[in-house]
Design an enzyme around this catalytic site. Sequence first.
Site: not given
Length: 183
Positions: A149, A152, A172
């Site tokens: 991400c 974060c 995936c």
Amino acid sequence: MPSIRPLAGGHDDPHIARMRHSSLDRRRFLAATGTGLLASTLLACGSREAEAAEHFAVTKTDAQWRAQLGPAAFEVLRQEGTERPYSSALNGEHRAGTFACKGCAQPLFSSKTKFESGTGWPSFYAPLPRAIGYRRDSTLGMVRTEVHCARCGGHLGHVFDDGPRPTGKRYCMNGVAMTFRPA
């Protein structure tokens, strides 16, 4: 009296031959053990080489992440674990909507890019713009591209070059690392 044939190396003494054989076995064992330790060390060091330079908008202590996420999501998002294939309800999610990071709610993937890869994990052919980041991951004895991400730094999964058109990519992802918001 039985005759004693000379052994390889020109020695007639069977005791010396056993010692030589034992010494060779010890060297092989030590060489194999050393190689295994070296490989383990290199694998353990391979996946986080660029992380020190990365800074994320959302940061928390491990205790805060653990309390927010629970054990399964914490292990994947914060410790780079992998959920069992076919264990996530998001693998079978087919409604229109957005898949987001469970750690910080960053939108990651549109349901329009989701496809059935047959791998047991939710798969997408493209992320949303500026939603994710990448790292080189050389754990497990191979080089892969880890996906995290962008907000974060939570570990989401890996991207491979065997996906469908138009990108040819297969993101995936671990379903436990994401949430789903229907449109």
